[in-house]
Design a protein around this motif. Sequence first.
Motif, PDB file in Angstrom:
ATOM      1  N   SER A 264      -9.828   5.187  -2.033  1.00 17.14           N
ATOM      2  CA  SER A 264      -9.695   6.590  -2.402  1.00 17.14           C
ATOM      3  C   SER A 264     -10.144   7.480  -1.249  1.00 17.14           C
ATOM      4  N   PHE A 265      -9.789   8.741  -1.342  1.00 15.86           N
ATOM      5  CA  PHE A 265     -10.312   9.694  -0.373  1.00 15.86           C
ATOM      6  C   PHE A 265     -10.732  10.958  -1.107  1.00 15.86           C
ATOM      7  N   PRO A 267     -10.831  14.362  -2.636  1.00 16.10           N
ATOM      8  CA  PRO A 267      -9.725  15.261  -3.019  1.00 16.10           C
ATOM      9  C   PRO A 267      -9.681  16.537  -2.192  1.00 16.10           C
ATOM     10  N   TYR A 287      -0.660   2.406   4.967  1.00 12.76           N
ATOM     11  CA  TYR A 287      -1.118   2.511   3.585  1.00 12.76           C
ATOM     12  C   TYR A 287       0.018   3.087   2.734  1.00 12.76           C
ATOM     13  N   PRO A 299      -5.503  11.413  -4.721  1.00 14.07           N
ATOM     14  CA  PRO A 299      -6.451  11.020  -3.662  1.00 14.07           C
ATOM     15  C   PRO A 299      -6.752   9.526  -3.645  1.00 14.07           C
ATOM     16  N   TRP A 300      -5.714   8.725  -3.539  1.00 15.82           N
ATOM     17  CA  TRP A 300      -5.848   7.273  -3.517  1.00 15.82           C
ATOM     18  C   TRP A 300      -4.920   6.719  -2.463  1.00 15.82           C
ATOM     19  N   THR A 303      -3.779  -0.488   0.399  1.00 15.50           N
ATOM     20  CA  THR A 303      -3.575  -1.193   1.660  1.00 15.50           C
ATOM     21  C   THR A 303      -3.378  -2.666   1.360  1.00 15.50           C
ATOM     22  N   GLU A 322     -11.639   3.204   4.001  1.00 19.98           N
ATOM     23  CA  GLU A 322     -11.864   4.604   3.595  1.00 19.98           C
ATOM     24  C   GLU A 322     -12.480   5.402   4.742  1.00 19.98           C
TER      25      GLU A 322
ATOM     26  N   MET B   1     -12.563   7.622  -8.881  1.00 22.81           N
ATOM     27  CA  MET B   1     -13.206   7.455  -7.554  1.00 22.81           C
ATOM     28  C   MET B   1     -14.084   6.202  -7.553  1.00 22.81           C
ATOM     29  N   SER B   2     -14.015   5.456  -6.483  1.00 23.00           N
ATOM     30  CA  SER B   2     -14.826   4.239  -6.439  1.00 23.00           C
ATOM     31  C   SER B   2     -16.293   4.601  -6.230  1.00 23.00           C
ATOM     32  N   LYS B 125      -6.123  -8.267  11.422  1.00 24.86           N
ATOM     33  CA  LYS B 125      -4.694  -8.427  11.702  1.00 24.86           C
ATOM     34  C   LYS B 125      -4.430  -8.205  13.183  1.00 24.86           C
TER      35      LYS B 125
END
Lengths: 685, 344
Positions: A264-265, A267, A287, A299-300, A303, A322, B1-2, B125
């Motif tokens: 997530s990032f 918002p 991504y 906001p997600w 990857t 992130e 949100m994580s 990678k």
Amino acid sequence: MNFLFEIGLEEIPARMIAAAQGELARRIEDVLTRERLLDAGHETHSHSTPRRLAVLVKGVIVAQADTQEQLTGPSWNIAFKNGESTPAAHAFAKKAGVEVAALQKINTPKGEYVSAVIERKGRSASEILVEQLPKELAALYWPKNMYWRAGKPERFVRPLKWLLALLDHAIVPVEFAGVHAANLTYGHRILHGDAALTVEHATDYLGVLEAAHVTADVELRRDRIRKGLDAATRTIPGARWREDEALVDTVTHLTEWPAVLLGSFDPEYLTLPEEVLVTVMRDHQKYFAVEDAHGKLAPWFLTVLNTQPSEHADEIIRHGNERVLRARFNDARFFWTVDQKIPLTERVEMQKSVTFQKDLGSYYAKTEANLRIAERLSEIVTVRGTNLEKAALLTAVRIAKTDLTAELVKEFTELQGIVGGLYARAQGLGETVAQAIYWQYSPAAIEDPIPPTVEGQIFGIADRFQTIAAMFGIGLEPTGSKDPFGLRRAANGIVKILAESGLPLRISDLLAVEDGKLSAFFRERVEFYLRDVRGFAYGVVNAVLAPGFDDVRDAIARAEALTAVRGSEDFIAISAAFKRIKNILRQANVDSHSTIDPDKLVELAERSLYDHMNLLMLKIHPIRTDGYGDALEQIATLRPHVDLFFDKVMVMAEDPAIRANRLALIANVLGSFSSIADFSEVVTS
Amino acid sequence: MSATITASSISTRTEPLTFQQLLFRLQTFWAERGCILQQPYDVEVGAGTMSPDTFLRVLGPRPINIAYAQPSRRPTDGRYGENPNRLYKHTQFQVILKPPPSDIQEVYLASLEAIGIDLSEHDIKFEEDNWEAPTLGAWGIGWQVMLDGQEITQFTYFQQCGGIDLDPISGEITYGLERLAQFLQDKESIYDIVWVRDPRTGKAITYGDIRLEEELQFSVYNFEAAEVEKLWEHLRLYEAECQDLLASYSDSFSPNAEKLAERRQKIHDRLVHEDETPPPSEDVQAAQRRFPVLGAYDLCLKCSHLFNLLDARGAISVTERVGVIARIRALAVGVAKAYAAQQS
């Protein structure tokens, strides 16, 4: 038998894998076919990961069948005299590799001859593969090659690490680039480690690798990625990941054991334009973007990893990604803010330091030229009744290229134009200006949409036309398959805008002066558009372009009308008749403007054709763009008259006056009804 | 949100390396694998590749394994110390392996383990990224190595340098030390990287403490204060001297040079008439060996840096730009050719 061949490499560029995989499979199949080593029901499967290409052929024969060949030698009477063999017989037997006693007598149309039957032993599949495969590997096409061994003996995409070649259980000792084939392969770098894996039997391949955390089947990997993307997105109510086939393809070829991770990032970054955020995610980080139920960016991000993370590792990797994305977004925001310090309108002079093309000068110069063309085109369409905001158009043209001086575009070059449009909007230059700038490079690919506004459409045409004309002017027109400046693509863009907008513009409006070369170039592009984009039949395209290609939308309308009627019986007959007329006129050297003397039309059939022609002329002319279908149906009614004419009337009459008049009649028929299409082109064969 | 993950919850086991320790570890790792450890080159360069330890040593057949840190100056990347992710001067750790060992990728991955990256807990990678430096007439094939979405290394198989095809080729591994340290220490800003901890108090001295001032002042110098006319003058002087040296080298030692024939004749005459013994070739060879090609290369590097400064000052117009790049390339290619000939 089953033949398995794997080449192990250091990571192959993702963009090259699919083509190489296909080519390797084709080459191996070709060798086996050529060498008669395939069963009738054989199957070829190919696989790949970033570190390997593999081909499995089922139904390989252990060895070629033995063959017999009959060689014909000297005449029997020369080889054997009085039942005794002569030196000629011995020489032939030696050459054929058989005993003299084995020579046989055969009867040929030329008489009796000596013959020898040679037995050729079939060679083994293994022997042939050892001999042929190195050549096939050396010939494999890679867009970019490298040397790695001292003395530079061979070039390949990346250093070759191992070869695996098995016919069922048996190793085929192929050698290439100093590597000898064995029955060993290697698993996932991290999840399995460096230890070699033994493949006991060719058909064990996929299973052995799967156990070592490598999914070598590309489609299976792709499928797992898609499912993984779905599953990860399902954890957010109402959300969807943005479909991106090219990106799915890339990550499929970047992984051996894919897993999908959701991150997530903040918002607050959503205040940056979506275009910028998506470009950062897709182009720079690979991504996938996520959108909410209304299609708005959420906001997600997703990857695709090349590992199977533990719960602990999952958090570390998410956190790392992130952090990288945050840094990238911060950069973008920094550039956005810095760029606002100098509004686009103050960047016009700065374009002088951005080269358009080394012999054509800067973007400043190009902009001046664009302005002149846009101004001219806007006058033409205004006269023809199109409403447009001319001042806004010219403002847009003046500042459209200034975003090339913006830091954000220097960082994300793929956003040129789009950034200009966004800045124009943010700087209060009005929606018309912003839209025209924003859409200037669309359509880039032929399937992209055209600009939505009249101003954007005119600018899109003017900008591309300026580039094309300027490049042609200094002799840089495309040749053959070479089109380094993308001029064909630019012209395709113009044709598409002309075809799909309502602009009352013709190609001749662009060419201020007559230019044969440019005109021919555009004709080709219209032809491409009708055939490859609109899918009209080859004959239809040729037929409608014969009377003209200048008005693209008109050409499309004619092609549609022609396509609708061309299968009807009457129309096929008319087409055939027109072709016949054309041939007669060509042979007689008559042009279509000859005048007819009605008094000299003596036969009933020619009278009837003449009358019907005149009647038809009144009915269908002038032909309106929306009336092509009706007009063609009318023209088809000419059929019985034409048929009757050719049935009853001898065109090449002996009396020269009558002959000339008849030729004039059919020339007029052809001339009067060929403005929609040259029907003779529709006739196949 | 994580859930918010903090650095401390991730690095549960060991304290991450300081910037200084990171350098030590990489040096030790590569020294143990047979690399000569060299010091940074003391002329301004834009990348570790431009150090003569790479640019010149990759030429010719002589094997070399060498590693060094190289402060790399890119004036246009300066951000007055205000951007947390960009620097005017960053530090590359450069490894050249000529010829590259066949397990070079595995050795590289082991180097990551050596600096505390447990690869089983990360996503790594190798993504295609071919390196090219037109001003050096150099290019190679390779990858950018991505660790959890962060580019941490440029990995290149050098194919050509100074316009000369390489045989054997070299493997070049370039670590971005700041990025790696940021990654290891989980820092949002480069300036928060712990450079070193006081062994007695444990107090951290940060990258910012050591370098922020330099970033600020050089941004001011590069973007605002450097005198454009003088930069041009310096460029002309360095270029002229470099060109003179290269011309003199080529006059004296080019196989077709008339001078060479003359010189041989003289030596021959001297031998015949004065009965001296040294063989003629040795005399020429000695003269060639002591010819300061390395000096010419320093001058070329100076030109390259001056070009970058002029660029940062916005002093290079479009028309000039291509021309100046071509001039510097001519110097680099000239030096590479002279050096290769000198070594053979």
